[in-house]
Design a protein around this motif. Structure first.
Motif, short mmCIF file in Angstrom:
data_model
loop_
_atom_site.label_atom_id
_atom_site.label_comp_id
_atom_site.label_asym_id
_atom_site.label_seq_id
_atom_site.Cartn_x
_atom_site.Cartn_y
_atom_site.Cartn_z
N THR A 41 0.77 -14.05 8.47
CA THR A 41 0.04 -13.41 9.49
C THR A 41 -1.20 -12.53 8.97
N ALA A 42 -1.84 -12.04 9.82
CA ALA A 42 -2.87 -10.99 9.53
C ALA A 42 -2.25 -9.65 8.92
N LEU A 43 -2.99 -9.14 8.09
CA LEU A 43 -2.47 -7.72 7.57
C LEU A 43 -2.68 -6.40 8.45
N THR A 44 -1.85 -5.73 8.52
CA THR A 44 -2.18 -4.57 9.22
C THR A 44 -2.94 -3.57 8.44
N GLU A 45 -3.31 -2.59 9.06
CA GLU A 45 -4.42 -1.74 8.37
C GLU A 45 -3.62 -0.86 7.44
N ALA A 46 -2.59 -0.71 7.51
CA ALA A 46 -1.68 0.00 6.30
C ALA A 46 -1.49 -0.97 5.23
N GLU A 47 -1.41 -2.20 5.55
CA GLU A 47 -1.15 -2.95 4.35
C GLU A 47 -2.58 -3.27 3.77
N GLU A 48 -3.51 -3.37 4.52
CA GLU A 48 -4.89 -3.42 3.74
C GLU A 48 -5.25 -2.23 2.92
N ILE A 49 -4.85 -0.92 3.50
CA ILE A 49 -4.96 0.07 2.68
C ILE A 49 -4.27 0.24 1.40
N ALA A 50 -2.89 -0.30 1.35
CA ALA A 50 -1.96 -0.32 0.41
C ALA A 50 -2.67 -1.37 -0.83
N ILE A 51 -3.55 -2.24 -0.52
CA ILE A 51 -4.09 -3.14 -1.30
C ILE A 51 -5.01 -2.60 -2.05
N ILE A 52 -6.01 -1.78 -1.06
CA ILE A 52 -7.25 -1.12 -1.87
C ILE A 52 -6.68 -0.06 -2.74
N ASN A 53 -5.65 0.67 -2.31
CA ASN A 53 -4.86 1.76 -3.22
C ASN A 53 -4.59 1.00 -4.51
N ARG A 54 -4.03 0.02 -4.34
CA ARG A 54 -3.61 -0.86 -5.78
C ARG A 54 -4.69 -0.89 -6.70
N GLU A 55 -5.79 -1.52 -5.98
CA GLU A 55 -7.08 -1.63 -6.77
C GLU A 55 -7.78 -0.46 -7.35
N VAL A 56 -7.54 0.86 -6.56
CA VAL A 56 -8.06 1.99 -7.04
C VAL A 56 -7.28 2.47 -8.29
#
Length: 142
Positions: A41-56
C-alpha cells in the motif's frame, strides 16, 4: 507526499541535465517505490521520512569515508547529495529543543537508557538524527 516531490524534482534535474541530483533522486525514488511495493500500500509520511533518513545516514558514512581518504572530489559530491536529501526532511530539532521535548515527555535522571529511548524514538522520529537523540538522552538521565 514526499514521493511526488522527489518525482517532480527528478523531472527538473533531468531537464537541467544535473547528473548528481538526477542520480540521488533516482536512488530515493527507487527506495520509496521498493518500500511501497513491499508493503503493498502507499507509504505514510513517517515511513517515507524513515527511508530518507536511512539514505542520509548512508551518505554521512560515505562522506566520513571520503574525508578519511582525503578525496576532495568525493567529499563535494557527498555533501551535495546530503544537502539534497536533507531538503526532503522536516526541520531538524536542536539539542535544546530535543532536551525540552524529552523533559516534557517524562525522561528523567535515573531512568535506564532503554526506557528513555523507548519514549524518545517515537516522539522525535524524523525530527532529529538518532545519534543526537541518544546524546541528549544520555545527558538527561545521568
Amino acid at each position: 507526499m514526499l514521493k511526488d516531490q522527489v518525482f517532480a524534482q527528478l523531472k527538473v534535474a533531468m531537464k537541467e541535465k544535473d547528473v548528481v541530483a538526477k542520480g540521488v533522486l533516482q536512488l530515493v525514488k527507487s527506495a520509496l517505490d521498493a518500500a511501497e511495493k513491499e508493503k503493498g500500500t502507499a507509504l505514510t509520511e513517517a515511513e517515507e521520512i524513515a527511508i530518507i533518513n536511512r539514505e542520509v545516514k548512508q551518505t554521512n558514512q560515505a562522506l566520513e569515508g571520503a574525508q578519511a581518504a582525503g578525496r576532495v572530489d568525493l567529499i563535494e559530491k557527498e555533501e551535495t547529495k546530503l544537502a539534497l536529501l536533507k531538503s526532503f526532511l522536516p526541520k531538524q530539532l536542536s539539542e535544546e529543543e530535543i532536551a525540552e521535548a524529552l523533559t516534557e515527555a517524562g525522561v528523567l535522571a535515573g531512568m535506564s537508557m532503554g526506557d528513555a529511548m523507548k519514549i524518545a524514538k517515537p516522539l522525535l522520529a524524523g525530527k532529529a538524527e538518532g545519534a543526537l537523540i541518544s546524546k541528549v538522552v544520555k545527558s538527561l538521565i545521568s
